[in-house]
Design an enzyme around this catalytic site. Structure first.
Site, PDB file in Angstrom:
ATOM      1  N   GLU A  90      51.105  36.280  82.147  1.00 41.39           N
ATOM      2  CA  GLU A  90      49.855  35.391  81.412  1.00 41.39           C
ATOM      3  C   GLU A  90      50.610  34.033  81.394  1.00 41.39           C
ATOM      4  O   GLU A  90      51.805  34.059  80.672  1.00 41.39           O
ATOM      5  CB  GLU A  90      49.389  35.937  80.334  1.00 41.39           C
ATOM      6  CG  GLU A  90      48.709  37.405  80.819  1.00 41.39           C
ATOM      7  CD  GLU A  90      48.232  37.964  79.338  1.00 41.39           C
ATOM      8  OE1 GLU A  90      48.431  37.394  78.295  1.00 41.39           O
ATOM      9  OE2 GLU A  90      47.507  39.123  79.492  1.00 41.39           O
ATOM     10  N   HIS A  97      42.780  36.563  78.457  1.00 42.20           N
ATOM     11  CA  HIS A  97      43.129  37.204  77.276  1.00 42.20           C
ATOM     12  C   HIS A  97      42.593  37.088  75.962  1.00 42.20           C
ATOM     13  O   HIS A  97      43.049  36.839  75.031  1.00 42.20           O
ATOM     14  CB  HIS A  97      44.750  37.223  77.113  1.00 42.20           C
ATOM     15  CG  HIS A  97      45.448  38.493  76.516  1.00 42.20           C
ATOM     16  ND1 HIS A  97      46.607  38.895  76.557  1.00 42.20           N
ATOM     17  CD2 HIS A  97      44.929  39.217  75.398  1.00 42.20           C
ATOM     18  CE1 HIS A  97      46.708  39.944  75.623  1.00 42.20           C
ATOM     19  NE2 HIS A  97      45.916  40.201  75.071  1.00 42.20           N
TER      20      HIS A  97
HETATM   21  N1  LIG Z   1      42.169  42.077  75.360  1.00 40.51           N
HETATM   22  C1  LIG Z   1      42.638  41.799  74.074  1.00 40.51           C
HETATM   23  O1  LIG Z   1      42.475  40.703  73.647  1.00 40.51           O
HETATM   24  C2  LIG Z   1      42.789  43.110  73.231  1.00 40.51           C
HETATM   25  C3  LIG Z   1      42.818  43.059  71.892  1.00 40.51           C
HETATM   26  C4  LIG Z   1      43.200  44.241  71.119  1.00 40.51           C
HETATM   27  C5  LIG Z   1      43.733  45.273  71.751  1.00 40.51           C
HETATM   28  N2  LIG Z   1      43.988  45.194  72.899  1.00 40.51           N
HETATM   29  C6  LIG Z   1      44.924  46.256  73.909  1.00 40.51           C
HETATM   30  O2  LIG Z   1      43.821  47.410  73.855  1.00 40.51           O
HETATM   31  C7  LIG Z   1      44.662  48.603  74.011  1.00 40.51           C
HETATM   32  C8  LIG Z   1      44.072  49.498  73.132  1.00 40.51           C
HETATM   33  O3  LIG Z   1      44.170  49.035  71.837  1.00 40.51           O
HETATM   34  P1  LIG Z   1      43.839  50.140  70.502  1.00 40.51           P
HETATM   35  O4  LIG Z   1      43.742  49.359  69.280  1.00 40.51           O
HETATM   36  O5  LIG Z   1      42.521  51.064  70.845  1.00 40.51           O
HETATM   37  O6  LIG Z   1      45.217  51.090  70.748  1.00 40.51           O
HETATM   38  P2  LIG Z   1      45.454  52.518  70.061  1.00 40.51           P
HETATM   39  O7  LIG Z   1      47.092  52.650  70.144  1.00 40.51           O
HETATM   40  O8  LIG Z   1      44.438  52.701  69.080  1.00 40.51           O
HETATM   41  O9  LIG Z   1      44.766  53.380  71.364  1.00 40.51           O
HETATM   42  C9  LIG Z   1      45.696  53.702  72.441  1.00 40.51           C
HETATM   43  C10 LIG Z   1      45.482  55.038  72.991  1.00 40.51           C
HETATM   44  O10 LIG Z   1      45.844  55.106  74.414  1.00 40.51           O
HETATM   45  C11 LIG Z   1      46.592  56.317  74.197  1.00 40.51           C
HETATM   46  N3  LIG Z   1      47.217  56.446  75.461  1.00 40.51           N
HETATM   47  C12 LIG Z   1      48.465  56.148  75.759  1.00 40.51           C
HETATM   48  N4  LIG Z   1      48.814  56.142  76.964  1.00 40.51           N
HETATM   49  C13 LIG Z   1      47.962  56.868  77.620  1.00 40.51           C
HETATM   50  C14 LIG Z   1      47.770  57.304  78.986  1.00 40.51           C
HETATM   51  N5  LIG Z   1      48.866  57.233  80.003  1.00 40.51           N
HETATM   52  N6  LIG Z   1      46.612  57.736  79.184  1.00 40.51           N
HETATM   53  C15 LIG Z   1      45.771  58.211  78.303  1.00 40.51           C
HETATM   54  N7  LIG Z   1      45.934  57.913  77.029  1.00 40.51           N
HETATM   55  C16 LIG Z   1      47.058  57.156  76.714  1.00 40.51           C
HETATM   56  C17 LIG Z   1      47.178  56.695  73.084  1.00 40.51           C
HETATM   57  O11 LIG Z   1      47.233  58.045  72.831  1.00 40.51           O
HETATM   58  C18 LIG Z   1      46.082  56.227  72.206  1.00 40.51           C
HETATM   59  O12 LIG Z   1      45.131  56.966  71.716  1.00 40.51           O
HETATM   60  C19 LIG Z   1      46.151  48.193  73.474  1.00 40.51           C
HETATM   61  O13 LIG Z   1      46.802  48.131  74.724  1.00 40.51           O
HETATM   62  C20 LIG Z   1      45.989  46.741  72.992  1.00 40.51           C
HETATM   63  O14 LIG Z   1      47.069  45.968  73.164  1.00 40.51           O
HETATM   64  C21 LIG Z   1      43.857  44.106  73.855  1.00 40.51           C
END
Ligand SMILES: NC(=O)c1ccc[n+]([C@@H]2O[C@H](COP(=O)([O-])OP(=O)(O)OC[C@H]3O[C@@H](n4cnc5c(N)ncnc54)[C@H](O)[C@@H]3O)[C@@H](O)[C@H]2O)c1
Length: 630
Positions: free
Chosen positions: A490, A513
């Site tokens: 990015e 993003h």
């Molecule tokens: N686009 C954006 O601006 C933005 C904003 C917030 C969060 N995010 C991203 O969104 C994602 C999710 O955020 P969240 O707050 O729900 O996180 P979280 O940690 O609450 O949830 C992630 C889940 O994914 C599961 N997981 C990990 N690897 C896995 C796999 N290979 N297969 C299946 N499940 C798997 C974990 O067990 C967990 O339950 C993160 O990567 C975070 O960085 C992006």
């Protein structure tokens, strides 16, 4: 308590955040046709009074004429002033009660509105030195007590002379007339109060500049309400964190400094020495080298989701707790995902682009409702679960896969493998975390398992999806539409071009993003992180800490709390308890939690501790940090 010191306190912009006459103008001139003109004139006259071109009495007369106040305006004025007491005065109510014999309010304002405010704090009515209105039979203000020295130039000095206080006199105020008391030899010290307004000419004359009453009390060794001098806790907030965070931490009494950008390692090393609380966003790197110099640092708040920018291992070793905002922007991401799946199911992006080029392409071909469709969630954490609930309320059927055991919300169906989800879903949305093992989690094989015409969304992390493979599947028509917010690479700033093979593809939404970037999310983060940091400082609670063993603790009453952070080696708890037993100190509550590197022990005791036991507890081998809360 008998004390040979007297505290002389100004009212407007010191005891209260506001100038009472400004508030009165808003009330008494509310429906007046010349309201704005009069307010402007009042300011002019105030300035003339200050620069000496007219006498104070003349300025007072003229201002009252323009304000035309009445008795019936007073209740509203008093109510407004009660709500405007300075934060640090509110925090230190005990000080006023404890030293009520020694505290005087001195003001060129009027007793009719000052008295109801300050007596609530325990200040004695006879210790309020201020002007008094004269009313006519209808309650209209027709003047003031001209015999009162405070209605004339040099009034504060004359009043203080008359009082002839038999001890040291300390004046605290924001104005030049407050300084004049000291200048006339009637006060030992003048403290310029800058919590509400800062006047250079006043600051220049001050013995001490006091940004809050806490600082005044600290300097005079009078802290009562707060045994731990919070105004001595330096907070450094970088990268323009939301103003609500600054406000919250200032209201708590901390000494807060802000900076609009990230700091380099060198800058931070210089700065960090005196900092107890550090707030950053994603750009400031808190490296091991920075932490080496962070000897006062207790807590770091990451005003974002990620904490990769902080050397967590080193922070833990130094007994510094780290907090972040893991779900403050969850809802923002969820809303975007919902909006995008609907847009993609209707091919809106391409249709809109065509319209801008003048093409009218009305057809229902390839357009679907989301109702009744299967949404496949990969990752069922904070975001996945929220999206699950909202998608169901739109009538979608939810399938999910998570590597961890999770509680299915609503009617969502848990799948045993990711492939099960990929094979069945009409819309696939990625919500896994960014661990390395998730690199290219979705590649050629996984796209191969998906239904033809699938909608694919990735708002999680860029490296989770193989971009080339996604491109091929869009071009082949296997993927009917996609929304991608995160990319393996990015741009580092808005000045850099976004280069990616997904550019120009059909029914493809690309966003920079911004999944979690809403003003609401920023504000949520601004509230959440200070809340966690203050809980940690005030109660020792570490719930939601990224690197510390999580303990949620009750607020203590009638006890003292000892906080002990140590290397996680056996026997520390026994040593602490032995030391307390040796000093005949009873433990009323104790909490211990450890993680792989540190142990966190909270001990509540109901007896005044002595310095010796504290020194011994500090000296327990393997202690990283020790502090006494109350
Ligand atoms: N686009 C954006 O601006 C933005 C904003 C917030 C969060 N995010 C991203 O969104 C994602 C999710 O955020 P969240 O707050 O729900 O996180 P979280 O940690 O609450 O949830 C992630 C889940 O994914 C599961 N997981 C990990 N690897 C896995 C796999 N290979 N297969 C299946 N499940 C798997 C974990 O067990 C967990 O339950 C993160 O990567 C975070 O960085 C992006």
């Amino acid at each position: 308590m008998k004390l040979n010191k007297y505290f002389v306190i100004d009212f407007d912009s010191t005891f209260t955040k506001v100038e009472a006459f400004d508030v009165l103008a808003d009330i008494s001139l509310q429906d007046h046709p010349e309201r704005e003109e009069r307010k402007k004139k009042i300011i002019q006259i105030t300035n003339q009074g200050m620069d000496g071109s007219i006498s104070f009495r003349e300025s007072l007369e003229k201002r009252l004429n323009l304000l035309a106040p009445s008795q019936h305006h007073l209740p509203a004025l008093i109510a407004k002033l009660k709500g405007s007491v300075s934060e640090s005065f509110k925090r230190n109510k005990e000080f006023f009660q404890q030293y009520s014999d020694n505290i005087y309010i001195i003001s060129n304002g009027f007793k009719e509105f000052i008295e109801p405010i300050v007596t609530e704090f325990g200040i004695k009515s006879e210790n309020i030195l201020a002007n008094e209105f004269r009313f006519d039979a209808d309650g209209k203000v027709i003047g003031f007590d001209t015999e009162n020295p405070l209605s004339a130039n040099g009034g504060k000095v004359t009043q203080l002379k008359k009082l002839n206080l038999p001890g040291d006199v300390y004046v605290i105020g924001d104005g030049y007339t407050d300084y004049e008391i000291k200048h006339a030899g009637l006060a030992n010290k003048f403290f310029a109060f800058t919590e509400n307004v800062e006047r250079e000419n006043v600051k220049n004359k001050a013995d001490h500049i006091t940004p809050s009453l806490d600082e005044f009390l600290y300097l005079n060794k009078l802290n009562t309400a707060i045994s731990y001098p919070k105004n001595r806790i330096n907070v450094l907030l970088l990268e323009n964190v939301h103003p609500v965070a600054v406000e919250l931490l200032r209201t708590e009494g901390f000494n807060v400094e802000t900076y609009h950008a990230a700091m380099t390692e060198e800058e931070l090393i210089q700065k960090i020495k005196n900092v107890s609380v550090l707030g950053i966003r994603s750009k400031t790197q808190v490296t091991a080298k920075v932490l080496e110099h962070a000897n006062r640092l207790m807590v770091i708040g990451a005003f974002c989701i990620g904490t990769n920018q902080i050397d967590l291992k080193e922070a833990t070793k130094k007994g510094i707790a780290v907090f972040n905002a893991p779900f403050s922007n969850t809802r923002s991401v969820v809303e975007l995902a919902v909006a995008e799946m609907i847009m993609l199911m209707r091919n809106i992006v391409d249709k809109s682009a065509k319209m801008h080029k003048g093409v009218w392409d009305k057809s229902a071909k390839g357009s679907f409702e989301v109702r009744g469709k299967k949404l496949g969630l990969i990752g069922y954490g904070n975001i996945g679960t929220q999206l699950s609930v909202i998608a169901e309320s739109l009538g979608m059927k939810v399938l999910y896969y998570d590597t961890e055991e999770k509680l299915s919300l609503g009617n969502a169906i848990k799948c045993k493998t990711m492939n099960e989800v990929l094979e069945q879903a009409d819309v696939i949305s990625m919500h896994v975390d960014g661990r390395k093992a998730n690199t290219n989690l979705i590649g050629p094989k996984e796209f191969g398992l998906m239904k033809k015409g699938v909608i694919f969304i990735n708002l999680s992390r860029g490296h989770v999806v193989d971009i080339q493979s996604l491109r091929e599947n869009i071009l082949s028509g296997k993927v009917a539409g996609c929304a991608i917010d995160v990319f393996p690479y990015e741009p580092v700033s808005n000045d850099e071009e976004f280069i990616n093979d997904l550019r120009g593809l059909p029914n493809t939404i690309l966003t920079p993003h911004i999944g979690g970037s809403t003003l609401e999310a920023q504000e949520n983060i601004g509230k959440f992180v200070p809340g966690k940091m203050m809980d940690y400082i005030n109660t020792g609670s570490t719930s939601n800490s990224v690197n510390f063993p999580n303990l949620t603790l009750p607020i203590l009453q009638d006890a003292h709390r000892l906080i002990h952070i140590h290397n996680n080696v056996p026997g520390i708890l026994a040593k602490i308890n032995q030391l307390l037993a040796d000093h005949d100190i009873n433990i009323v509550g104790q909490y211990l939690k450890t993680n792989e590197s540190v142990g966190y022990v909270i001990t509540d005791i109901n007896k005044q501790y002595d310095k010796e036991v504290i020194a011994k507890l500090r000296a327990v081998e393997n202690t990283i940090k020790f502090r006494v809360l109350y």
